[in-house]
Design a protein around this motif. Structure first.
Motif, PDB file in Angstrom:
ATOM      1  N   MET A   1       0.842  -1.181   0.000  1.00  0.00           N
ATOM      2  CA  MET A   1       0.000   0.000   0.000  1.00  0.00           C
ATOM      3  C   MET A   1       0.889   1.248   0.000  1.00  0.00           C
ATOM      4  SD  MET A   1      -3.002   0.856   2.645  1.00  0.00           S
ATOM      5  CE  MET A   1      -3.801   2.408   2.636  1.00  0.00           C
ATOM      6  N   ARG A   2       0.484   2.244  -0.796  1.00  0.00           N
ATOM      7  CA  ARG A   2       1.260   3.473  -0.905  1.00  0.00           C
ATOM      8  C   ARG A   2       1.123   4.318   0.344  1.00  0.00           C
ATOM      9  NH1 ARG A   2       0.067   6.219  -6.595  1.00  0.00           N
ATOM     10  NH2 ARG A   2       0.407   7.998  -5.258  1.00  0.00           N
ATOM     11  N   ARG A   3       2.165   5.059   0.613  1.00  0.00           N
ATOM     12  CA  ARG A   3       2.112   6.001   1.730  1.00  0.00           C
ATOM     13  C   ARG A   3       1.216   7.171   1.357  1.00  0.00           C
ATOM     14  NH1 ARG A   3       7.541   7.491   4.703  1.00  0.00           N
ATOM     15  NH2 ARG A   3       6.011   8.929   5.521  1.00  0.00           N
ATOM     16  N   LEU A   4       0.497   7.666   2.324  1.00  0.00           N
ATOM     17  CA  LEU A   4      -0.392   8.800   2.085  1.00  0.00           C
ATOM     18  C   LEU A   4       0.413  10.099   2.107  1.00  0.00           C
ATOM     19  CD1 LEU A   4      -3.417   7.859   4.372  1.00  0.00           C
ATOM     20  CD2 LEU A   4      -3.205   7.544   1.916  1.00  0.00           C
ATOM     21  N   SER A   5       0.036  11.027   1.264  1.00  0.00           N
ATOM     22  CA  SER A   5       0.675  12.340   1.269  1.00  0.00           C
ATOM     23  C   SER A   5       0.232  13.118   2.503  1.00  0.00           C
ATOM     24  CB  SER A   5       0.308  13.110   0.005  1.00  0.00           C
ATOM     25  OG  SER A   5      -1.049  13.501   0.052  1.00  0.00           O
ATOM     26  N   ARG A   6       0.907  14.210   2.751  1.00  0.00           N
ATOM     27  CA  ARG A   6       0.572  15.028   3.912  1.00  0.00           C
ATOM     28  C   ARG A   6      -0.853  15.562   3.798  1.00  0.00           C
ATOM     29  NH1 ARG A   6       2.574  20.851   4.755  1.00  0.00           N
ATOM     30  NH2 ARG A   6       1.756  21.339   6.795  1.00  0.00           N
ATOM     31  N   LEU A   7      -1.221  16.019   2.605  1.00  0.00           N
ATOM     32  CA  LEU A   7      -2.566  16.546   2.390  1.00  0.00           C
ATOM     33  C   LEU A   7      -3.626  15.465   2.581  1.00  0.00           C
ATOM     34  CD1 LEU A   7      -4.303  18.966   1.630  1.00  0.00           C
ATOM     35  CD2 LEU A   7      -3.927  18.416  -0.774  1.00  0.00           C
ATOM     36  N   GLN A   8      -3.361  14.247   2.107  1.00  0.00           N
ATOM     37  CA  GLN A   8      -4.314  13.147   2.303  1.00  0.00           C
ATOM     38  C   GLN A   8      -4.490  12.839   3.779  1.00  0.00           C
ATOM     39  OE1 GLN A   8      -2.299  10.316  -0.256  1.00  0.00           O
ATOM     40  NE2 GLN A   8      -4.069  10.294  -1.638  1.00  0.00           N
ATOM     41  N   ARG A   9      -3.399  12.851   4.536  1.00  0.00           N
ATOM     42  CA  ARG A   9      -3.500  12.611   5.987  1.00  0.00           C
ATOM     43  C   ARG A   9      -4.313  13.713   6.660  1.00  0.00           C
ATOM     44  NH1 ARG A   9       2.074  11.351   5.508  1.00  0.00           N
ATOM     45  NH2 ARG A   9       2.562  13.329   6.507  1.00  0.00           N
ATOM     46  N   GLN A  10      -4.112  14.954   6.207  1.00  0.00           N
ATOM     47  CA  GLN A  10      -4.866  16.066   6.787  1.00  0.00           C
ATOM     48  C   GLN A  10      -6.362  15.927   6.494  1.00  0.00           C
ATOM     49  OE1 GLN A  10      -2.784  19.326   4.890  1.00  0.00           O
ATOM     50  NE2 GLN A  10      -1.789  19.890   6.828  1.00  0.00           N
ATOM     51  N   VAL A  11      -6.691  15.535   5.270  1.00  0.00           N
ATOM     52  CA  VAL A  11      -8.093  15.379   4.889  1.00  0.00           C
ATOM     53  C   VAL A  11      -8.748  14.256   5.684  1.00  0.00           C
ATOM     54  CG1 VAL A  11      -9.628  14.703   2.990  1.00  0.00           C
ATOM     55  CG2 VAL A  11      -7.839  16.391   2.598  1.00  0.00           C
ATOM     56  N   LEU A  12      -8.045  13.138   5.827  1.00  0.00           N
ATOM     57  CA  LEU A  12      -8.594  12.028   6.617  1.00  0.00           C
ATOM     58  C   LEU A  12      -8.764  12.420   8.082  1.00  0.00           C
ATOM     59  CD1 LEU A  12      -6.702   8.990   5.080  1.00  0.00           C
ATOM     60  CD2 LEU A  12      -9.130   9.531   4.873  1.00  0.00           C
ATOM     61  N   GLY A  13      -7.816  13.187   8.601  1.00  0.00           N
ATOM     62  CA  GLY A  13      -7.922  13.674   9.976  1.00  0.00           C
ATOM     63  C   GLY A  13      -9.117  14.600  10.145  1.00  0.00           C
ATOM     64  N   LEU A  14      -9.324  15.460   9.166  1.00  0.00           N
ATOM     65  CA  LEU A  14     -10.481  16.360   9.195  1.00  0.00           C
ATOM     66  C   LEU A  14     -11.774  15.564   9.178  1.00  0.00           C
ATOM     67  CD1 LEU A  14     -11.770  19.202   9.000  1.00  0.00           C
ATOM     68  CD2 LEU A  14     -11.516  19.010   6.516  1.00  0.00           C
ATOM     69  N   TYR A  15     -11.819  14.525   8.346  1.00  0.00           N
ATOM     70  CA  TYR A  15     -13.007  13.660   8.261  1.00  0.00           C
ATOM     71  C   TYR A  15     -13.327  13.066   9.636  1.00  0.00           C
ATOM     72  CZ  TYR A  15     -15.967   9.781   6.694  1.00  0.00           C
ATOM     73  OH  TYR A  15     -16.995   8.891   6.532  1.00  0.00           O
ATOM     74  N   ARG A  16     -12.305  12.522  10.290  1.00  0.00           N
ATOM     75  CA  ARG A  16     -12.516  11.934  11.627  1.00  0.00           C
ATOM     76  C   ARG A  16     -12.979  12.978  12.627  1.00  0.00           C
ATOM     77  NH1 ARG A  16      -7.278  10.203  11.295  1.00  0.00           N
ATOM     78  NH2 ARG A  16      -7.117   8.584   9.761  1.00  0.00           N
TER      79      ARG A  16
END
Length: 112
Positions: A1-16
């Motif tokens: 599985m690919r590592r998530l970019s910083r922006l993707q991690r931020q978006v997932l964190g916002l979702y949570r």
């Protein structure tokens, strides 16, 4: 599985965070899920749009956490036809002028 970019991690964190903040508020969790699903198909290369939506989500999170928000909703168009749509369905040309003028020119009887 690919590592998530910083922006993707931020978006997932916002979702949570939005899901947590919306717990107990009617319509909030469903709205958050629907909003994220709607934009899930954005291409990864559209960074400007993603960043815009991220900032918008951050503002919504602040509003949700502020304590003034008791529920979360959306504006929905009414299900029934509007007056203009009813006029079209009835076959009429829409609302009539109170003078009864249809806007058509009357030609003089002598042909001028």
């Amino acid at each position: 599985m690919r590592r998530l970019s910083r922006l993707q991690r931020q978006v997932l964190g916002l979702y949570r965070e939005l899901l947590r903040a919306g717990r107990g508020k009617p319509g909030a969790e469903a709205r958050v899920r629907a909003e994220f699903r709607q934009h899930a198909s954005l291409p990864r290369s559209d960074v400007l749009r993603i960043e815009y939506l991220y900032r918008r989500g951050r503002r919504q999170l602040q509003q949700l956490r502020s304590g003034h928000a008791t529920a979360m909703g959306i504006f929905v168009r009414p299900q029934g036809p509007t007056a203009a749509q009813e006029a079209v369905l009835d076959g009429s040309d829409g609302p009539k002028s109170p003078c009864g003028n249809t806007g058509a020119r009357e030609t003089p009887s002598d042909g001028r």
